[in-house]
Design a protein around this motif. Sequence first.
Motif, short mmCIF file in Angstrom:
data_model
loop_
_atom_site.label_atom_id
_atom_site.label_comp_id
_atom_site.label_asym_id
_atom_site.label_seq_id
_atom_site.Cartn_x
_atom_site.Cartn_y
_atom_site.Cartn_z
N LYS A 42 -1.49 -16.27 41.02
CA LYS A 42 -1.74 -14.84 41.23
C LYS A 42 -1.38 -14.04 39.99
CE LYS A 42 -1.08 -15.28 46.24
NZ LYS A 42 -2.25 -14.74 46.94
N TRP A 43 -0.19 -13.43 39.95
CA TRP A 43 0.15 -12.48 38.91
C TRP A 43 0.40 -13.11 37.55
CZ3 TRP A 43 -0.61 -7.50 40.23
CH2 TRP A 43 -0.78 -7.26 41.60
N LEU A 44 0.59 -14.42 37.51
CA LEU A 44 0.74 -15.11 36.23
C LEU A 44 -0.60 -15.59 35.67
CD1 LEU A 44 4.02 -17.07 36.97
CD2 LEU A 44 3.71 -15.34 35.19
N ASN A 45 -1.66 -15.51 36.47
CA ASN A 45 -3.00 -15.89 36.01
C ASN A 45 -3.04 -17.30 35.42
OD1 ASN A 45 -4.40 -13.25 36.46
ND2 ASN A 45 -2.94 -12.54 34.93
N ALA A 46 -2.37 -18.23 36.11
CA ALA A 46 -2.23 -19.58 35.57
C ALA A 46 -3.17 -20.59 36.22
CB ALA A 46 -0.78 -20.05 35.74
N GLY A 47 -4.05 -20.16 37.10
CA GLY A 47 -4.91 -21.10 37.79
C GLY A 47 -4.16 -21.76 38.94
N LYS A 71 -8.28 -6.50 28.61
CA LYS A 71 -9.49 -6.80 29.39
C LYS A 71 -10.34 -7.87 28.70
CE LYS A 71 -10.47 -2.61 32.10
NZ LYS A 71 -10.82 -3.27 33.37
N LYS A 72 -10.33 -7.85 27.36
CA LYS A 72 -11.20 -8.78 26.62
C LYS A 72 -10.81 -10.23 26.86
CE LYS A 72 -8.38 -8.59 22.42
NZ LYS A 72 -8.36 -8.27 20.96
N HIS A 73 -9.59 -10.47 27.30
CA HIS A 73 -9.16 -11.84 27.56
C HIS A 73 -9.69 -12.39 28.89
CE1 HIS A 73 -6.28 -12.25 24.21
NE2 HIS A 73 -6.04 -10.97 24.40
N PHE A 74 -10.21 -11.49 29.74
CA PHE A 74 -10.65 -11.88 31.08
C PHE A 74 -12.11 -11.45 31.26
CE2 PHE A 74 -6.09 -11.06 31.16
CZ PHE A 74 -5.60 -12.22 31.75
N PRO A 75 -13.05 -12.33 30.97
CA PRO A 75 -14.48 -11.97 30.97
C PRO A 75 -14.98 -11.36 32.28
CG PRO A 75 -14.15 -14.09 29.91
CD PRO A 75 -12.83 -13.71 30.51
N LEU A 76 -14.40 -11.75 33.42
CA LEU A 76 -14.88 -11.20 34.69
C LEU A 76 -14.79 -9.67 34.71
CD1 LEU A 76 -14.36 -12.44 38.26
CD2 LEU A 76 -13.46 -10.19 37.70
N SER A 134 -8.17 -16.57 31.97
CA SER A 134 -8.36 -15.96 30.66
C SER A 134 -9.11 -16.91 29.74
CB SER A 134 -6.99 -15.64 30.03
OG SER A 134 -6.30 -16.84 29.74
N GLU A 135 -9.64 -16.36 28.66
CA GLU A 135 -10.30 -17.20 27.66
C GLU A 135 -9.29 -18.15 27.02
OE1 GLU A 135 -12.26 -14.44 25.06
OE2 GLU A 135 -14.11 -14.51 26.24
N ASN A 136 -8.05 -17.70 26.88
CA ASN A 136 -7.00 -18.58 26.34
C ASN A 136 -6.81 -19.81 27.21
OD1 ASN A 136 -6.58 -15.77 25.55
ND2 ASN A 136 -4.77 -16.50 24.46
N GLY A 191 0.32 -27.45 31.99
CA GLY A 191 0.01 -26.91 30.66
C GLY A 191 -0.65 -25.55 30.79
N SER A 192 -1.44 -25.36 31.85
CA SER A 192 -2.06 -24.06 32.12
C SER A 192 -1.01 -23.01 32.40
CB SER A 192 -3.02 -24.17 33.31
OG SER A 192 -4.11 -25.02 33.03
N LEU A 193 0.05 -23.39 33.10
CA LEU A 193 1.14 -22.45 33.39
C LEU A 193 1.78 -21.97 32.09
CD1 LEU A 193 3.16 -20.99 35.19
CD2 LEU A 193 4.37 -23.16 35.49
N LYS A 194 2.06 -22.88 31.18
CA LYS A 194 2.66 -22.47 29.91
C LYS A 194 1.71 -21.57 29.12
CE LYS A 194 4.77 -24.09 25.64
NZ LYS A 194 4.00 -23.12 24.83
N THR A 195 0.43 -21.91 29.12
CA THR A 195 -0.55 -21.10 28.40
C THR A 195 -0.61 -19.69 28.96
OG1 THR A 195 -1.89 -23.07 27.93
CG2 THR A 195 -2.99 -20.93 27.75
N ALA A 196 -0.56 -19.57 30.29
CA ALA A 196 -0.59 -18.25 30.93
C ALA A 196 0.66 -17.45 30.59
CB ALA A 196 -0.73 -18.42 32.44
N ILE A 197 1.80 -18.12 30.58
CA ILE A 197 3.04 -17.43 30.22
C ILE A 197 3.00 -16.98 28.77
CG2 ILE A 197 5.53 -17.77 29.84
CD1 ILE A 197 5.58 -19.45 32.38
N ASP A 198 2.43 -17.80 27.90
CA ASP A 198 2.30 -17.41 26.49
C ASP A 198 1.48 -16.14 26.35
OD1 ASP A 198 3.77 -19.61 25.73
OD2 ASP A 198 2.03 -20.83 25.16
#
Length: 356
Positions: free
Chosen positions: A201-206, A5-10, A26-28, A258-265
Amino acid sequence: MKNFKKHFPLLEQYTYLNTAASGLMSENLLEFRHEHDLDFLIGGSLFRDKRDSLFLKVRKSVGDLFGCAPNLVALTPNFSFGFNTLLETIDRSKKILLLKNDYPSVNWAVESRGFKVCHAEIDENLEENIAEVVAREKPDIFAFSLVQYINGIKIDPDFLLKLKNENPNLLFFADGTQYCGTEKFDFEASALDVLGASAYKWLNAGYDNGFFLFKEHMQQEIAPASLEVKALQGRNKPHQGSFIGKFEPGHLDTLNFGSLKTAIDLLKQAGIDETEARIKDLAALAKARLAEKEMLEPAVLNRKLHSSIFNIKGDDKLFQKLRSNRIICSQRGEGIRLSFHYFNTEEDLEHLLKQL
């Protein structure tokens, strides 16, 4: 599993049961985007020169997560772009099996092009319905969503393997937008010939990033030559003239992919096995508790296999009550759609049940 939860401020302000509509930032991801734009700010074309190596890393990251060779991963801005590109390669004489009331980005794209079309009903007997239509209509292609967006009905992957074994020439084109990021998946071992997904959606990649995965044999099955704009295939594009390059005309967006890779990470950091277990446990509990309140349709109640998306009985008054109590969800179909991801908890479910 760690508390993510801490990664998603909302999530500090709301009970978020709406991933089926939109994932969270996410904050990442925010940190990556700040660094990306700063690098562009001070680097200009020097930053741009590094883009091809980034896209190679993104394809590898997607391929590693979903069991597909990186050279068979196409980066697309969304599912609809890739699927419409794919359909442009298919002869209009082909017959395509669709599911009634499947996501419009699947069905409308097929039906608007004049293909021969047949349909199977989405209910508790989904797999039997599909098998019956395949036996009767002998379609060339089956295009469908792995998880239904309105009520969360999920097709059985073992059934798909059996159907493929019985109909080896039937091509399976799947939309994984409501699926990818919820459990471990091996594309190469699956029955699918093509899998596409939007990643917001489920990958939270924007937004404005997605991908398509292809089995090796699809390079001979389809050839979108008319969609390749050679003037835009620059000398620095490593896959110029390649099969995947035909699905990626022009320049790709370094920020969004790049956002997609960050979300997958971040998903890998959570652990895909742990993510799957968390979602399945919470979905099973939610189904049982919502069933007790008689809020689920028979088509969902009577199936063993289900996703973490539920459509409950409820009007606008109930929807507004949930929103006023900081529970974010969506009105879909004739009810209210709820969706649970790995960052949700039993406390979120209890808060929902209290309001219901």
